[in-house]
Design a protein around this motif. Structure first.
Motif, short mmCIF file in Angstrom:
data_model
loop_
_atom_site.label_atom_id
_atom_site.label_comp_id
_atom_site.label_asym_id
_atom_site.label_seq_id
_atom_site.Cartn_x
_atom_site.Cartn_y
_atom_site.Cartn_z
N UNK A 229 98.34 -13.98 -8.52
CA UNK A 229 97.93 -12.69 -7.96
C UNK A 229 98.48 -12.56 -6.55
N UNK A 230 99.12 -11.45 -6.22
CA UNK A 230 99.62 -11.27 -4.85
C UNK A 230 98.46 -11.04 -3.89
N UNK A 231 98.79 -11.06 -2.59
CA UNK A 231 97.75 -10.93 -1.57
C UNK A 231 97.07 -9.57 -1.62
N UNK A 232 97.78 -8.54 -2.07
CA UNK A 232 97.19 -7.20 -2.10
C UNK A 232 96.55 -6.86 -3.44
N UNK A 233 96.21 -7.89 -4.22
CA UNK A 233 95.58 -7.65 -5.51
C UNK A 233 94.13 -7.20 -5.30
N UNK A 234 93.69 -6.14 -5.98
CA UNK A 234 92.34 -5.61 -5.71
C UNK A 234 91.25 -6.48 -6.33
N UNK A 235 90.09 -6.44 -5.71
CA UNK A 235 88.91 -7.10 -6.25
C UNK A 235 88.07 -6.14 -7.09
N UNK A 236 88.33 -4.82 -6.93
CA UNK A 236 87.59 -3.83 -7.69
C UNK A 236 88.38 -2.53 -7.70
N UNK A 237 88.44 -1.89 -8.89
CA UNK A 237 89.03 -0.56 -9.00
C UNK A 237 87.91 0.45 -9.16
N UNK A 238 87.98 1.53 -8.38
CA UNK A 238 87.01 2.61 -8.47
C UNK A 238 87.77 3.87 -8.88
N UNK A 239 87.43 4.40 -10.05
CA UNK A 239 88.13 5.55 -10.61
C UNK A 239 87.24 6.77 -10.49
N UNK A 240 87.81 7.86 -9.95
CA UNK A 240 87.06 9.11 -9.86
C UNK A 240 87.13 9.80 -11.22
N UNK A 241 86.04 9.73 -11.98
CA UNK A 241 86.01 10.34 -13.30
C UNK A 241 84.90 9.75 -14.14
N UNK A 242 84.82 10.21 -15.37
CA UNK A 242 83.76 9.77 -16.26
C UNK A 242 84.23 8.75 -17.27
#
Length: 646
Positions: free
Chosen positions: A488-501
């Protein structure tokens, strides 16, 4: 070598590569062995060295009076702190560039650090330009205005100012006191009557000859004196003029001069904010607490305070204040001239060398001083107090942010407290000017340098948000997202938050699964049927949709992330749409620049007129030769081009 520092980045890089040994990466060595291999070709002369990791990333940049002696110290890691031992263990090769003097090496080191941001160096986080006051010289009636970016030829500058607010305050003062114009030359040339600034006594209206060129030049000279700190002489001169006007019964003129005196007199009060014993200097105070550092800089020019700004360098927790301050000064003045005096509140390890380096940068002598008494000491203590208060506020905010992130980890069953939360949103109008955006939040709040905007390139049905999100996810997590060894690169996210249902959640999950991204937790946040903020529904893997209490702090935080993504998407879309509206079909024709475009529009009135013009009509336009006319005509009539080629 000092000349090299003023060259563009690509020129510097070529010079560095030409002066750099091959290194040791080809031998598969690492750590001390790689450094020993590099030492075989490293000279004894002054210069800068770079320690590189396995992926070619710059781990550390350092300078040395003797490169070979300095690098040799890294072959005995047992005598070094843990941080440097980790750096040595990660090193696979080294690159060096020699300089004439150690001061040149110091400047080159700061330039490298600021551009490459090595993880083991002290880093100045300062990506903002500073505003300046600019007085034009190439016009009979000089213009006073604020300016950022590259200097303009034929202009005099005063500054820098800490913020737009600071420079606006001074600009307003200049307008009230000296009545200089701030409008552009095009506006100046098109005026037929005075503007509002004349009515409110902030301009002398030279555009409509309400003041002679000679009298206006006198105002310009007085403004120069004021900005250069010659306030006493200027005030005495204005008082004499006011008394002479009153004696000759020119009461309106006397009142106007009185107002000008009052306009800037308040800015000359002595004290900590506007010291009388400091003319041109930067007051730089450092404060450390809880392993973090704040550096407060006050800009004093012409005896006036041009504002202040707080900086929070990235550094190891055990870095001494003097070391942090030294690194800060060199990086801070890398792209701006230092003043003749820099006041500091900590002893610098290599003060004489830093003074020499800054003097090279300024091309005049620069003194670094740590006053022990008097007004200068009071000003420095005031700056230190501001640094302490700014750091305390930041620590308090960080503590609150940490609690919120811990709440996010608990709410979504994350293995650790998230350090990088990426939030995604889209914006378009019926598929036109479609953009997807990503905003990033973490322990330090919103990381705006990590924001990304994605211009949607693929064709899609109007309003197909799923297709837009697919393209964004493929570009973010595609084949180039992972490192060569799959880490995993250094900028790999710990959480994705998606605007939608739920629909957006399932679509993004399917996309990420197809890309092989299965190790990133994902949550969709959607407003309820009535779309009331505070009643959001959350969708995630393995759980039924759920809501949070309306006043839950974690809910507020997640709403802020969602709203920031929405704001960024809207502003990005609007900027793209405005750019499209400003563009003309003429911009896409090869060989048609600004001058030819202007000539065509002046001749035909519009792009449609150019499109409808004949070949000979185009050739008759000034600046358009027969070959260019054929290019323009062929652009609008491709069938003619094919026939001509045949």
């Amino acid at each position: 070598m000092s000349d090299l520092l003023h060259q563009p980045a690509d020129v510097q890089d070529r010079a560095f590569q030409e002066a750099t040994p091959a290194g040791a990466s080809a031998n598969g060595l690492r750590g001390v062995d790689a450094i020993k291999e590099a030492l075989k070709t490293i000279p004894l002369s002054p210069g800068v060295y770079r320690m590189l990791g396995a992926k070619g990333e710059v781990l550390y940049v350092g300078k040395a009076r003797s490169l070979k002696k300095r690098v040799t110290s890294y072959t005995r890691p047992q005598q070094l702190p843990e941080r440097l031992r980790l750096m040595i263990a990660s090193t696979v090769t080294m690159e060096v560039v020699t300089t004439h003097t150690e001061a040149d090496a110091l400047l080159l080191e700061a330039n490298y650090i600021k551009r490459m941001k090595p993880r083991f160096n002290i880093l100045l986080r300062d990506d903002k330009s500073y505003p300046w006051l600019m007085l034009t010289e190439n016009h009979p009636f000089a213009q006073i205005t604020k300016q950022r970016g590259k200097p303009v030829k034929g202009a005099t500058y005063w500054g820098p100012f800490a913020s737009a607010w600071s420079v606006n305050q001074t600009l307003n003062l200049i307008q009230r006191s000296f009545l200089l114009r701030s409008c552009s030359d095009s506006v100046f040339n098109s005026r037929t009557r005075p503007c509002l600034l004349y009515q409110i006594r902030r301009c002398s209206a030279p555009c409509v000859d309400r003041i002679s060129q000679e009298d206006y030049a006198g105002l310009v000279e007085q403004a120069r004196q004021f900005l250069s700190g010659k306030n006493t002489e200027l005030q005495r001169e204005l008082v004499v003029q006011m008394e002479q006007a009153a004696e000759s019964l020119q009461f309106e003129r006397a009142a106007a001069i009185r107002d000008r005196i009052r306009g800037f007199a308040s800015m000359q009060n002595s004290g900590i904010v506007n010291p009388t014993t400091i003319e041109d200097a930067d007051v730089v105070a450092v404060w450390q607490e809880a392993g973090q550092t704040c550096i407060q800089v006050f800009f004093i020019r012409g005896g006036r305070n041009n504002g202040n700004r707080a900086f929070f360098p990235a550094q190891a927790e055990d870095e001494a204040a003097g070391d942090v301050l030294s690194a800060f000064l060199l990086q801070f003045y890398d792209d701006k001239p230092p003043p003749p005096l820099v006041l500091v509140n900590a002893d610098l390890p290599e003060q004489t060398l830093i003074e020499e380096a800054l003097s090279i940068r300024r091309e005049r002598k620069v003194e670094i001083a740590r006053p022990q008494r008097g007004e200068k000491k009071d000003v420095l203590d005031h700056a230190a107090l501001n640094a302490r208060e700014a750091l305390e506020r930041r620590l308090a905010e960080s503590a609150g942010q940490r609690r919120l992130l811990e709440g996010v980890a608990t709410l979504f069953d994350l293995p650790d407290t998230p350090r990088r939360i990426e939030t995604y949103d889209n914006s378009h109008i019926m598929g036109q000017n479609a953009y997807g955006v990503m905003v990033v939040g973490g322990p330090e709040g919103f990381n705006k340098r990590a924001y990304r905007k994605y211009l949607i390139r693929s064709d899609m049905a109007p309003g197909d948000d799923f297709a837009m999100m697919r393209e964004v996810m493929e570009r973010r997590f595609g084949k180039n997202a992972r490192t060569e060894d799959g880490d995993r690169p250094e900028d790999w996210p710990d959480l994705l938050l998606i605007d939608g249902g739920l629909g957006q959640f399932n679509a993004v999950r399917e996309i990420l699964t197809g890309l092989g991204v299965t190790d990133v937790p994902m949550v969709a946040i959607a407003k309820g049927p009535d779309r009331d903020a505070g009643r959001e529904w959350f969708h995630m893997e393995g759980r039924e949709p759920f809501q949070l209490p309306p006043r839950d702090p974690v809910l507020y935080y997640l709403q802020r992330l969602r709203d920031e993504a929405h704001r960024f998407a809207i502003t990005t879309h609007r900027a793209g749409r405005s750019k499209g509206l400003r563009q003309s079909e003429l911009d896409t024709i090869p060989g048609i620049g600004a001058a030819r475009k202007r000539a065509l529009l002046n001749h035909f009135g519009s792009a449609r007129g150019v499109k409808q013009a004949g070949l000979q009509e185009l050739a008759d336009v000034a600046g358009i030769n027969s070959e260019t006319a054929r290019t323009i005509y062929g652009h609008f009539h491709p069938e003619w081009t094919r026939g001509a080629e045949a």
